[in-house]
Design a protein around this motif. Structure first.
Motif, PDB file in Angstrom:
ATOM      1  N   ALA A 230     -27.139-108.539  52.297  1.00 21.67           N
ATOM      2  CA  ALA A 230     -26.004-108.033  51.022  1.00 21.67           C
ATOM      3  C   ALA A 230     -25.697-109.006  50.661  1.00 21.67           C
ATOM      4  O   ALA A 230     -25.503-109.341  49.406  1.00 21.67           O
ATOM      5  N   HIS A 231     -25.037-110.677  51.351  1.00 18.69           N
ATOM      6  CA  HIS A 231     -24.122-111.612  50.828  1.00 18.69           C
ATOM      7  C   HIS A 231     -25.343-112.811  50.494  1.00 18.69           C
ATOM      8  O   HIS A 231     -25.178-113.482  49.374  1.00 18.69           O
ATOM      9  N   TRP A 232     -26.341-112.741  50.903  1.00 18.97           N
ATOM     10  CA  TRP A 232     -27.762-114.071  50.621  1.00 18.97           C
ATOM     11  C   TRP A 232     -28.578-113.080  49.250  1.00 18.97           C
ATOM     12  O   TRP A 232     -28.382-113.720  48.183  1.00 18.97           O
ATOM     13  N   ASN A 233     -28.049-111.712  49.240  1.00 22.83           N
ATOM     14  CA  ASN A 233     -28.469-111.162  47.831  1.00 22.83           C
ATOM     15  C   ASN A 233     -28.168-111.750  46.736  1.00 22.83           C
ATOM     16  O   ASN A 233     -28.652-111.891  45.362  1.00 22.83           O
TER      17      ASN A 233
ATOM     18  N   HIS B 169     -26.083-126.719  69.668  1.00 25.30           N
ATOM     19  CA  HIS B 169     -25.458-126.858  68.124  1.00 25.30           C
ATOM     20  C   HIS B 169     -26.280-126.619  67.006  1.00 25.30           C
ATOM     21  O   HIS B 169     -27.741-127.159  67.055  1.00 25.30           O
ATOM     22  N   LEU B 170     -26.197-126.253  66.108  1.00 23.17           N
ATOM     23  CA  LEU B 170     -26.901-125.505  64.604  1.00 23.17           C
ATOM     24  C   LEU B 170     -27.532-126.501  63.933  1.00 23.17           C
ATOM     25  O   LEU B 170     -26.695-127.753  63.773  1.00 23.17           O
ATOM     26  N   PRO B 171     -28.413-126.405  63.452  1.00 21.13           N
ATOM     27  CA  PRO B 171     -29.335-127.055  62.691  1.00 21.13           C
ATOM     28  C   PRO B 171     -28.726-127.238  61.522  1.00 21.13           C
ATOM     29  O   PRO B 171     -28.042-126.084  60.619  1.00 21.13           O
ATOM     30  N   ASP B 172     -27.924-128.470  60.262  1.00 23.18           N
ATOM     31  CA  ASP B 172     -27.588-128.216  59.158  1.00 23.18           C
ATOM     32  C   ASP B 172     -28.529-126.507  57.806  1.00 23.18           C
ATOM     33  O   ASP B 172     -27.325-126.615  57.378  1.00 23.18           O
ATOM     34  N   THR B 173     -29.823-126.846  58.436  1.00 19.07           N
ATOM     35  CA  THR B 173     -30.006-126.062  57.338  1.00 19.07           C
ATOM     36  C   THR B 173     -29.913-124.479  57.890  1.00 19.07           C
ATOM     37  O   THR B 173     -29.484-122.964  57.414  1.00 19.07           O
ATOM     38  N   VAL B 174     -29.286-123.908  59.479  1.00 14.46           N
ATOM     39  CA  VAL B 174     -28.987-122.274  59.739  1.00 14.46           C
ATOM     40  C   VAL B 174     -27.790-123.383  59.250  1.00 14.46           C
ATOM     41  O   VAL B 174     -27.043-121.491  58.925  1.00 14.46           O
ATOM     42  N   MET B 175     -26.766-123.769  59.612  1.00 16.64           N
ATOM     43  CA  MET B 175     -25.521-123.688  58.873  1.00 16.64           C
ATOM     44  C   MET B 175     -25.735-123.281  57.335  1.00 16.64           C
ATOM     45  O   MET B 175     -24.536-122.377  57.176  1.00 16.64           O
ATOM     46  N   GLU B 176     -26.595-123.413  56.925  1.00 15.75           N
ATOM     47  CA  GLU B 176     -26.259-123.752  55.412  1.00 15.75           C
ATOM     48  C   GLU B 176     -26.166-122.438  55.225  1.00 15.75           C
ATOM     49  O   GLU B 176     -25.687-121.579  54.056  1.00 15.75           O
ATOM     50  N   LEU B 177     -27.485-121.712  56.110  1.00 15.50           N
ATOM     51  CA  LEU B 177     -28.239-120.499  55.500  1.00 15.50           C
ATOM     52  C   LEU B 177     -26.568-119.282  55.807  1.00 15.50           C
ATOM     53  O   LEU B 177     -26.224-118.297  55.214  1.00 15.50           O
ATOM     54  N   CYS B 178     -25.951-119.924  57.081  1.00 16.99           N
ATOM     55  CA  CYS B 178     -24.885-118.866  57.373  1.00 16.99           C
ATOM     56  C   CYS B 178     -23.641-118.771  56.665  1.00 16.99           C
ATOM     57  O   CYS B 178     -22.772-118.065  56.020  1.00 16.99           O
ATOM     58  N   LYS B 179     -23.475-120.037  55.330  1.00 15.71           N
ATOM     59  CA  LYS B 179     -22.040-120.368  55.012  1.00 15.71           C
ATOM     60  C   LYS B 179     -21.567-118.752  53.755  1.00 15.71           C
ATOM     61  O   LYS B 179     -20.631-118.507  53.892  1.00 15.71           O
TER      62      LYS B 179
ATOM     63  N   ALA C 129     -40.664-101.541  55.771  1.00 15.15           N
ATOM     64  CA  ALA C 129     -40.317-102.948  55.051  1.00 15.15           C
ATOM     65  C   ALA C 129     -39.644-102.817  53.428  1.00 15.15           C
ATOM     66  O   ALA C 129     -39.153-103.483  52.625  1.00 15.15           O
ATOM     67  N   GLU C 130     -40.299-102.316  52.693  1.00 20.77           N
ATOM     68  CA  GLU C 130     -40.862-102.177  51.371  1.00 20.77           C
ATOM     69  C   GLU C 130     -39.422-101.035  50.520  1.00 20.77           C
ATOM     70  O   GLU C 130     -39.278-101.877  50.089  1.00 20.77           O
ATOM     71  N   GLN C 131     -38.631-100.512  51.579  1.00 21.57           N
ATOM     72  CA  GLN C 131     -37.944 -99.510  51.355  1.00 21.57           C
ATOM     73  C   GLN C 131     -36.665-100.426  50.729  1.00 21.57           C
ATOM     74  O   GLN C 131     -35.720-100.447  50.341  1.00 21.57           O
ATOM     75  N   PHE C 132     -36.918-101.510  52.290  1.00 21.20           N
ATOM     76  CA  PHE C 132     -35.512-102.442  52.590  1.00 21.20           C
ATOM     77  C   PHE C 132     -35.328-103.028  51.033  1.00 21.20           C
ATOM     78  O   PHE C 132     -34.266-103.754  50.585  1.00 21.20           O
ATOM     79  N   ILE C 133     -36.894-103.812  50.778  1.00 22.39           N
ATOM     80  CA  ILE C 133     -36.538-105.111  50.176  1.00 22.39           C
ATOM     81  C   ILE C 133     -36.084-104.519  48.695  1.00 22.39           C
ATOM     82  O   ILE C 133     -35.736-104.974  47.841  1.00 22.39           O
ATOM     83  N   GLN C 134     -36.483-102.800  48.458  1.00 22.84           N
ATOM     84  CA  GLN C 134     -36.556-102.170  47.284  1.00 22.84           C
ATOM     85  C   GLN C 134     -34.548-102.254  46.939  1.00 22.84           C
ATOM     86  O   GLN C 134     -34.501-102.734  45.787  1.00 22.84           O
ATOM     87  N   ARG C 135     -33.495-102.452  47.908  1.00 26.25           N
ATOM     88  CA  ARG C 135     -32.260-102.378  47.743  1.00 26.25           C
ATOM     89  C   ARG C 135     -31.515-103.708  47.920  1.00 26.25           C
ATOM     90  O   ARG C 135     -30.851-104.262  47.139  1.00 26.25           O
ATOM     91  N   PHE C 136     -32.567-104.921  47.990  1.00 26.82           N
ATOM     92  CA  PHE C 136     -32.764-106.451  48.094  1.00 26.82           C
ATOM     93  C   PHE C 136     -33.684-107.232  47.063  1.00 26.82           C
ATOM     94  O   PHE C 136     -33.885-107.722  47.976  1.00 26.82           O
ATOM     95  N   PRO C 137     -33.398-107.390  46.084  1.00 32.98           N
ATOM     96  CA  PRO C 137     -34.149-107.954  45.121  1.00 32.98           C
ATOM     97  C   PRO C 137     -34.514-109.418  45.999  1.00 32.98           C
ATOM     98  O   PRO C 137     -35.325-110.101  45.306  1.00 32.98           O
ATOM     99  N   ASN C 138     -33.627-110.433  46.983  1.00 36.70           N
ATOM    100  CA  ASN C 138     -33.568-111.318  47.014  1.00 36.70           C
ATOM    101  C   ASN C 138     -35.219-111.489  48.224  1.00 36.70           C
ATOM    102  O   ASN C 138     -35.601-112.598  48.813  1.00 36.70           O
ATOM    103  N   GLY C 139     -35.383-109.897  48.623  1.00 31.34           N
ATOM    104  CA  GLY C 139     -36.339-109.832  50.059  1.00 31.34           C
ATOM    105  C   GLY C 139     -37.783-110.253  49.476  1.00 31.34           C
ATOM    106  O   GLY C 139     -37.699-109.930  48.196  1.00 31.34           O
ATOM    107  N   HIS C 140     -38.542-110.530  50.098  1.00 30.62           N
ATOM    108  CA  HIS C 140     -40.071-109.807  50.141  1.00 30.62           C
ATOM    109  C   HIS C 140     -41.409-110.627  50.938  1.00 30.62           C
ATOM    110  O   HIS C 140     -40.336-110.633  52.084  1.00 30.62           O
ATOM    111  N   LEU C 141     -41.859-109.393  51.472  1.00 37.99           N
ATOM    112  CA  LEU C 141     -42.340-108.910  52.524  1.00 37.99           C
ATOM    113  C   LEU C 141     -43.433-109.846  53.172  1.00 37.99           C
ATOM    114  O   LEU C 141     -43.410-111.195  52.468  1.00 37.99           O
ATOM    115  N   LEU C 142     -43.174-109.898  54.806  1.00 35.84           N
ATOM    116  CA  LEU C 142     -44.149-110.926  55.334  1.00 35.84           C
ATOM    117  C   LEU C 142     -44.941-110.772  56.499  1.00 35.84           C
ATOM    118  O   LEU C 142     -44.939-108.894  56.631  1.00 35.84           O
ATOM    119  N   THR C 143     -45.917-110.854  56.753  1.00 34.56           N
ATOM    120  CA  THR C 143     -46.997-110.401  57.889  1.00 34.56           C
ATOM    121  C   THR C 143     -47.077-110.975  59.044  1.00 34.56           C
ATOM    122  O   THR C 143     -46.047-111.789  59.016  1.00 34.56           O
TER     123      THR C 143
END
Length: 231
Positions: free
Chosen positions: A20-23, A136-146, A39-53
């Motif tokens: 919800a917050h990433w969206n 010690h989390l990678p900077d990319t993970v820290m940025e994702l959690c902001k 998974a399809e039902q989930f991303i209907q709620r969150f347009p920022n999501g896309h399906l993965l195999t």
């Protein structure tokens, strides 16, 4: 973050709260679930999501494991080939599963613990969550959690103790309210309102320091009685 491939495995309450917050910031998140329909039902709620195999999971940069403790290791065993996943950063969010246990099971993986302190509904509705990590989390993970809140470095075992203790007192309070109201003959609707609105909001107001006069008097009375008992 633009070129970062992030995947979410786990579309329950915690996964939904984070999405919800990433969206809101249009942060792209790949979503995996063994049931494509779910998974399809989930991303209907969150347009920022896309399906993965399953194959896609081996090619992401960050794989967030928002799964129940008992499902994390089986998920990794069944769907990931260790040799093909060595470049993926795995984020263990299961409170009851020590991250060191996963690291021991998959020594060639990059595994980090990131545990949420609190209730997923609170994170969903209010944001500003509190997360605990030993790593010690990678900077990319820290940025994702902001967008999700604050990260504090502490022992995972302390988080488990805090969650258990807070849950104990919350459940005990709920049971006491239910029992006392029932003995006094109050209607079920009153009991439900006390449990779902009155008590939770009073606790929130107490934590924020903005209790009303009536509640402040009760706090003073409780503290005075505690001091007398201590004497």
């Amino acid at each position: 973050m633009k070129n970062l491939k992030v995947a979410l495995a786990g579309i329950g309450k915690l996964g939904s709260a984070m999405m919800a917050h990433w969206n809101k910031l249009n942060i792209k998140i790949g979503v995996y679930h063994p049931s494509r329909t779910k998974a399809e039902q989930f991303i209907q709620r969150f347009p920022n999501g896309h399906l993965l195999t399953e194959q896609d999971l081996r090619e992401v940069d960050i794989l967030i494991l928002a799964l129940p403790a008992g499902k994390v290791i089986p998920f990794m065993e069944n769907r990931l080939a260790e040799g093909n996943s060595s470049s993926v950063s795995f984020i263990n969010m299961a409170t009851a599963l020590p991250t060191k246990e996963i690291k021991g099971k998959f020594p060639s993986y990059k595994v980090y613990g990131l545990k949420y302190m609190g209730h997923s509904r609170d994170l969903l509705e209010h944001g500003n969550g509190l997360f605990i990590t030993e790593d010690h989390l990678p900077d990319t993970v820290m940025e994702l959690c902001k967008p999700l809140g604050q990260i504090i470095k502490d022992r995972e075992e302390r988080l488990v103790k805090i969650n258990k203790l807070a849950t104990y007192y919350a459940v005990r309070t709920a049971v006491e309210i239910e029992n006392d109201f029932t003995k006094k003959g109050y209607p079920p609707a009153y009991i439900k309102r006390a449990l779902t609105s009155l008590a939770p909001e009073v606790i929130r107001s107490y934590s924020e320091g903005n209790l009303g006069h009536f509640a402040q008097e009760i706090v003073r009375e409780i503290k005075e009685n505690s001091e007398k008992d201590a004497d």
